[in-house]
Design a protein around this motif. Structure first.
Motif, PDB file in Angstrom:
ATOM      1  N   LEU A 166      -4.758 -20.690 -26.596  1.00 24.07           N
ATOM      2  CA  LEU A 166      -5.270 -20.554 -25.231  1.00 24.07           C
ATOM      3  C   LEU A 166      -4.291 -21.208 -24.265  1.00 24.07           C
ATOM      4  O   LEU A 166      -3.664 -22.221 -24.587  1.00 24.07           O
ATOM      5  CB  LEU A 166      -6.639 -21.241 -25.124  1.00 24.07           C
ATOM      6  CG  LEU A 166      -7.718 -20.665 -26.041  1.00 24.07           C
ATOM      7  CD1 LEU A 166      -8.922 -21.584 -26.095  1.00 24.07           C
ATOM      8  CD2 LEU A 166      -8.128 -19.282 -25.564  1.00 24.07           C
ATOM      9  N   ARG A 167      -4.200 -20.605 -23.064  1.00 20.48           N
ATOM     10  CA  ARG A 167      -3.246 -21.118 -22.080  1.00 20.48           C
ATOM     11  C   ARG A 167      -3.922 -22.160 -21.205  1.00 20.48           C
ATOM     12  O   ARG A 167      -4.760 -21.841 -20.376  1.00 20.48           O
ATOM     13  CB  ARG A 167      -2.700 -19.952 -21.246  1.00 20.48           C
ATOM     14  CG  ARG A 167      -1.722 -20.368 -20.163  1.00 20.48           C
ATOM     15  CD  ARG A 167      -0.886 -19.202 -19.695  1.00 20.48           C
ATOM     16  NE  ARG A 167       0.141 -18.830 -20.666  1.00 20.48           N
ATOM     17  CZ  ARG A 167       1.270 -19.506 -20.852  1.00 20.48           C
ATOM     18  NH1 ARG A 167       1.514 -20.591 -20.149  1.00 20.48           N
ATOM     19  NH2 ARG A 167       2.145 -19.117 -21.741  1.00 20.48           N
ATOM     20  N   PHE A 168      -3.579 -23.422 -21.424  1.00 22.50           N
ATOM     21  CA  PHE A 168      -4.218 -24.507 -20.674  1.00 22.50           C
ATOM     22  C   PHE A 168      -3.521 -24.773 -19.345  1.00 22.50           C
ATOM     23  O   PHE A 168      -4.058 -25.448 -18.492  1.00 22.50           O
ATOM     24  CB  PHE A 168      -4.254 -25.794 -21.502  1.00 22.50           C
ATOM     25  CG  PHE A 168      -5.373 -25.796 -22.505  1.00 22.50           C
ATOM     26  CD1 PHE A 168      -5.248 -25.101 -23.700  1.00 22.50           C
ATOM     27  CD2 PHE A 168      -6.557 -26.460 -22.250  1.00 22.50           C
ATOM     28  CE1 PHE A 168      -6.273 -25.072 -24.622  1.00 22.50           C
ATOM     29  CE2 PHE A 168      -7.591 -26.440 -23.167  1.00 22.50           C
ATOM     30  CZ  PHE A 168      -7.464 -25.753 -24.356  1.00 22.50           C
ATOM     31  N   ARG A 169      -2.290 -24.301 -19.227  1.00 27.28           N
ATOM     32  CA  ARG A 169      -1.598 -24.507 -17.951  1.00 27.28           C
ATOM     33  C   ARG A 169      -1.179 -23.146 -17.416  1.00 27.28           C
ATOM     34  O   ARG A 169      -0.569 -22.352 -18.107  1.00 27.28           O
ATOM     35  CB  ARG A 169      -0.363 -25.388 -18.131  1.00 27.28           C
ATOM     36  CG  ARG A 169       0.243 -25.855 -16.810  1.00 27.28           C
ATOM     37  CD  ARG A 169       1.602 -26.489 -17.027  1.00 27.28           C
ATOM     38  NE  ARG A 169       1.542 -27.684 -17.850  1.00 27.28           N
ATOM     39  CZ  ARG A 169       1.342 -28.915 -17.371  1.00 27.28           C
ATOM     40  NH1 ARG A 169       1.193 -29.106 -16.090  1.00 27.28           N
ATOM     41  NH2 ARG A 169       1.310 -29.936 -18.171  1.00 27.28           N
ATOM     42  N   ASN A 170      -1.547 -22.885 -16.166  1.00 23.96           N
ATOM     43  CA  ASN A 170      -1.158 -21.643 -15.527  1.00 23.96           C
ATOM     44  C   ASN A 170      -0.240 -22.027 -14.373  1.00 23.96           C
ATOM     45  O   ASN A 170      -0.677 -22.610 -13.399  1.00 23.96           O
ATOM     46  CB  ASN A 170      -2.416 -20.914 -15.043  1.00 23.96           C
ATOM     47  CG  ASN A 170      -2.065 -19.618 -14.351  1.00 23.96           C
ATOM     48  OD1 ASN A 170      -0.926 -19.416 -13.928  1.00 23.96           O
ATOM     49  ND2 ASN A 170      -3.036 -18.730 -14.236  1.00 23.96           N
ATOM     50  N   GLY A 171       1.048 -21.745 -14.524  1.00 21.70           N
ATOM     51  CA  GLY A 171       2.012 -22.187 -13.522  1.00 21.70           C
ATOM     52  C   GLY A 171       2.088 -23.699 -13.555  1.00 21.70           C
ATOM     53  O   GLY A 171       2.330 -24.285 -14.597  1.00 21.70           O
ATOM     54  N   THR A 172       1.829 -24.327 -12.433  1.00 21.33           N
ATOM     55  CA  THR A 172       1.935 -25.786 -12.404  1.00 21.33           C
ATOM     56  C   THR A 172       0.577 -26.439 -12.640  1.00 21.33           C
ATOM     57  O   THR A 172       0.489 -27.635 -12.861  1.00 21.33           O
ATOM     58  CB  THR A 172       2.456 -26.259 -11.045  1.00 21.33           C
ATOM     59  OG1 THR A 172       1.625 -25.694 -10.044  1.00 21.33           O
ATOM     60  CG2 THR A 172       3.900 -25.842 -10.841  1.00 21.33           C
TER      61      THR A 172
HETATM   62  C1  LIG Z   1      -2.266 -17.531 -13.404  1.00 21.37           C
HETATM   63  O1  LIG Z   1      -3.552 -16.987 -13.211  1.00 21.37           O
HETATM   64  C2  LIG Z   1      -3.592 -15.841 -12.354  1.00 21.37           C
HETATM   65  C3  LIG Z   1      -5.022 -15.426 -12.144  1.00 21.37           C
HETATM   66  O2  LIG Z   1      -5.888 -16.094 -12.993  1.00 21.37           O
HETATM   67  C4  LIG Z   1      -2.762 -14.729 -12.947  1.00 21.37           C
HETATM   68  O3  LIG Z   1      -2.745 -13.623 -12.095  1.00 21.37           O
HETATM   69  C5  LIG Z   1      -1.345 -15.230 -13.180  1.00 21.37           C
HETATM   70  O4  LIG Z   1      -0.582 -14.250 -13.847  1.00 21.37           O
HETATM   71  C6  LIG Z   1      -1.344 -16.495 -14.022  1.00 21.37           C
HETATM   72  N1  LIG Z   1       0.000 -17.010 -14.117  1.00 21.37           N
HETATM   73  C7  LIG Z   1       0.553 -17.344 -15.267  1.00 21.37           C
HETATM   74  C8  LIG Z   1       1.922 -17.936 -15.198  1.00 21.37           C
HETATM   75  O5  LIG Z   1      -0.016 -17.201 -16.335  1.00 21.37           O
END
Ligand SMILES: *[C@@H]1O[C@H](CO)[C@@H](O)[C@H](O)[C@H]1NC(C)=O
Ligand SMILES: Nc1ncnc2c1ncn2[C@@H]1O[C@H](COP(=O)(O)OP(=O)(O)OP(=O)(O)O)[C@@H](O)[C@H]1O
Ligand SMILES: *[C@@H]1O[C@H](CO)[C@@H](O)[C@H](O)[C@H]1NC(C)=O
Ligand SMILES: *[C@@H]1O[C@H](CO)[C@@H](O)[C@H](O)[C@H]1NC(C)=O
Ligand SMILES: *[C@@H]1O[C@H](CO)[C@@H](O)[C@H](O)[C@H]1NC(C)=O
Ligand SMILES: *[C@@H]1O[C@H](CO)[C@@H](O)[C@H](O)[C@H]1NC(C)=O
Ligand SMILES: *[C@@H]1O[C@H](CO)[C@@H](O)[C@H](O)[C@H]1NC(C)=O
Ligand SMILES: [Mg+2]
Length: 670
Positions: free
Chosen positions: A71-77
């Motif tokens: 599971l992805r716990f970090r999305n971007g920063t």
């Molecule tokens: C972060 O989340 C948004 C919406 O939940 C998504 O559109 C975006 O691709 C995600 N970014 C990454 C780096 O996973």
């Protein structure tokens, strides 16, 4: 008919769609695990009725179950919040005693092959515990009190970050919203299903854990709460799942009945009504047809009967022992398990005196005689050699000396041996030697050395046969109420000469076939043969340890001088022998005595077994009856080890033990 099938199809499609969505949405819910795809290892498995069984009652096993996809716990920063809820149950063979617990875990990977199957909940081991590179967070449901982790009791919930030493923990229970938030205790091993909620707020960097019985809604006040920035702990992509371990003495089974998880959202509700039912503790399923066929009256009658039998069986099982024909002759030395159980109040954790390489030691008071005892529980699975060992225990029980800890007897259960000793009120010497303060003055230290030496003379020379101790070290020297040194654990190492290795809770410092690292004579390390001379080597190291107040192997140094023996030898060569005396004594000691003990210690710890004096000679030197021979420390490097060679030739008329050995044929490396 047709519409029915259609409906089922539609449901199935919806279900599939839902599953597909749930993955993309970073959330999932299992109300029961029938037919689910989890990544399992160890003894973990799914039962026919859809329970996740982490462990199955077999000792010394671990089990893991993970959601198969990372599971992805970090999305971007942004490190995301997450939330989990699960329903679990722990079944124990004993009502008031339990083995190790289980944990919900978020980790960088799913490989826990290096973890220990005991107190580390199947997550870590002695070396990895506390290491920041573990990158894991766990919520422990801990059912055993491990002092090494600072556990508060044997029934608590804790938040663990990279270590079994919890960041925060509290007694298992909940704050009841129904009665002004009063605290209510829960028993983790009750065999009842309970629900847990784990919530982490990424912005506040706070984790809350809440527990409640299955029929109680989530309490508003969390049981445990910890502020800790998990974005610095966890990897960006991580796995979630469960881990459990059973340990070596008590049988328990860990189950998860339902589980849900959400990233950046609350965990979906688990459908409590769909959950599989936990098996009842102790009893087997009875035939349903039989129950239906009977009237309510007879059912009630049977129920009372069954309860009585159940109670009897449980009582029987609780105190069950192994007794075989050959043991009859040892009768007087046999203790009943019931007596030992009562003496230690059910081996309660507050009676725990310590944990050693063989198992746990508990303090107790015998119900009849009121005498204080120490009971050592040794897990031992092999039957092989047991008879010989018991015979030896009984014969060792006849050893009596004021500097030996009296062995009073034994008791045998399935997979377990209990040894009963007299209790030594002041505990073991190592605790005093390596404390921060100076707890023992020189006179006491010298008296302890002489006492242990006299105990060893008895074992080696004065009893009807030669008894080799095999594990002389500071933790096996116990202090009675007058602070006299008494040697304990003689002959115990032999138990493992006959097969199976040590049991649970193993102390990594102890390799039971030969002894304890730092005290093992070089030739013993090579050929594994214990002899009085290998005992004398260990006693030499012990004398240095007591005088210098330092462990046989330094934790801080890694060079040649990490070995206490080498360090003392080095000082002797430089003419600064007395600089090695424990600084905590602040110079108040008898220089002649310290000089004697240090030199004698080095001589006993001589790498060549032939150069070591006998125990009787050691005693004579300590008593000042025979002066120590003139020794000069000459150094010679053999296999990285400094070796003292006596320059001045001398020989005792009736003993060959001081003979120079021929240096070329031996290597003293360890
Ligand atoms: C972060 O989340 C948004 C919406 O939940 C998504 O559109 C975006 O691709 C995600 N970014 C990454 C780096 O996973
Ligand atoms: N007879 C006793 N009376 C009081 N305390 C005891 C007694 N025997 C053991 N203990 C305590 O229990 C602890 C554990 O003992 P145990 O003998 O199991 O381990 P150890 O001596 O550290 O290692 P080993 O298993 O190699 O002997 C000791 O450190 C001591 O504090
Ligand atoms: C538990 O599982 C192990 C390995 O799967 C098996 O060997 C053992 O017999 C099982 N024990 C019980 C009590 O079912
Ligand atoms: C289980 O899940 C894993 C990871 O998503 C996948 O690779 C595997 O094919 C799945 N197995 C089954 C039987 O669905
Ligand atoms: C922590 O673990 C890493 C990787 O296993 C290891 O390289 C490192 O030495 C360990 N650190 C300590 C302090 O033990
Ligand atoms: C709850 O458990 C704790 C810890 O074991 C204990 O101190 C307390 O007395 C218990 N309270 C009740 C009401 O049983
Ligand atoms: C944790 O509990 C505290 C105190 O009840 C509360 O203020 C906080 O919002 C909770 N955090 C989460 C993530 O539930
Ligand atoms: Mg011991």
């Amino acid at each position: 008919m047709a519409t029915n099938t259609m409906n089922q199809m539609r449901l199935l499609l919806l279900h599939l769609l839902y599953l597909g969505l749930s993955l993309a949405d970073d959330q999932f819910v299992y109300s029961g695990f029938a037919g689910t795809n989890l990544t399992l290892d160890g003894v973990a498995g799914l039962t026919a009725d859809g329970m996740l069984e982490l462990t199955n009652g077999t000792l010394q096993r671990k089990g893991h179950a993970f959601y198969p996809a990372p599971l992805r716990f970090r999305n971007g920063t942004m490190f995301r919040s997450f939330s989990a809820s699960f329903v679990f149950g722990i079944l124990s063979d004993h009502v008031d005693l339990s083995a190790h617990g289980m944990a919900f875990v978020v980790a960088a990977g799913m490989d826990f092959s290096a973890a220990l199957p005991s107190g580390y909940l199947g997550l870590l081991n002695v070396q990895s515990n506390g290491n920041a590179s573990n990158r894991l967070v766990a919520v422990e449901l801990d059912t055993m009190q491990n002092d090494e982790f600072g556990d508060i009791n044997d029934n608590h919930v804790g938040i663990d970050v990279n270590s079994l030493h919890s960041l925060q923990s509290y007694y298992a229970g909940y704050y009841d919203d129904g009665s002004n938030g009063d605290f209510r205790n829960l028993t983790l091993i009750s065999g009842e299903a309970m629900q847990v909620w784990v919530e982490y707020d990424g912005e506040a960097a706070q984790m809350n854990v809440t527990v409640a019985p299955l029929n109680v809604a989530k309490p508003t006040r969390p049981l445990v709460s910890a502020k800790h920035d998990l974005s610095k702990v966890l990897t960006d992509v991580a796995y979630v799942g469960f881990s459990a371990a059973t340990g070596g003495t008590l049988r328990s089974r860990h189950y998860v009945l339902g589980w849900s998880f959400g990233l950046n959202r609350p965990a979906p509700a688990i459908d409590i009504n769909k959950l599989p039912r936990l098996p009842r503790v102790g009893s087997k399923d009875r035939s349903r047809a039989l129950t239906i066929g009977l009237t309510i009256a007879t059912a009630a009658f049977l129920l009372t009967g069954a309860a009585a039998i159940f109670a009897l069986v449980r009582r029987h099982r609780r105190y069950a022992e192994l007794l075989e024909d050959w043991e009859v002759e040892f009768g007087p030395h046999r203790f009943s398990y019931k007596d030992l159980f009562r003496a230690t109040e059910g081996f309660k954790s507050n009676h725990l005196l310590g944990i050693g390489g063989f198992g746990r030691v508990y303090k107790g008071v015998l119900p009849l005689s009121k005498s204080e005892i120490a009971v050592k529980r040794v897990s031992h699975d092999s039957k092989q050699g047991m008879k010989e060992f018991i015979a030896e225990v009984v014969s060792l029980g006849r050893l009596q000396h004021r500097n030996l800890v009296q062995l009073l007897g034994y008791c045998r259960r399935k997979g377990e041996l209990l040894l009963v000793y007299e209790n030594m009120s002041n505990g073991s010497l190592d605790k005093y030697l390596h404390a921060n303060d100076c707890l023992l003055d020189w006179t006491t230290r010298f008296r302890i050395i002489k006492g242990i030496s006299s105990g060893l003379v008895y074992l080696h020379h004065e009893w009807e046969k030669v008894v080799i101790h095999r594990d002389i070290k500071a933790s096996n020297v116990l202090l009675d109420n007058e602070m006299n040194g008494r040697l304990g654990d003689f002959g115990l190492a032999r138990l493992y000469d006959h097969g199976s290795g040590p049991g649970s809770d193993s102390d990594p410092q102890t390799t039971h076939v030969i002894g304890t690292i730092g005290y093992i004579a070089p030739e013993l390390g090579r050929n594994g043969k214990a002899s009085p001379r290998t005992d004398i080597f260990a006693f030499g190291v012990f004398m240095l340890e007591v005088t210098c107040g330092q462990r046989p192997i330094s934790h801080e140094r890694t060079d040649d001088h990490a070995l206490l023996v080498n360090w003392v030898l080095h000082h002797w060569q430089n003419g600064s022998l007395l600089d090695t005396v424990d600084v905590r004594l602040q110079g108040s000691y008898d220089e002649n005595e310290a000089n004697l003990v240090l030199k004698l210690g080095l001589l006993c710890a001589h790498p060549f077994s032939d150069a070591r004096p006998s125990m009787r000679q050691v005693m004579q030197h300590l008593d000042g009856e025979t002066p120590l021979p003139e020794l000069m420390p000459t150094y010679q490097v053999i296999s990285n080890m400094l070796v003292p060679l006596e320059t001045k030739e001398f020989q005792e008329p009736d003993d060959t033990s001081y003979l120079e050995s021929n240096a070329t044929s031996l290597s003293g490396g360890r």
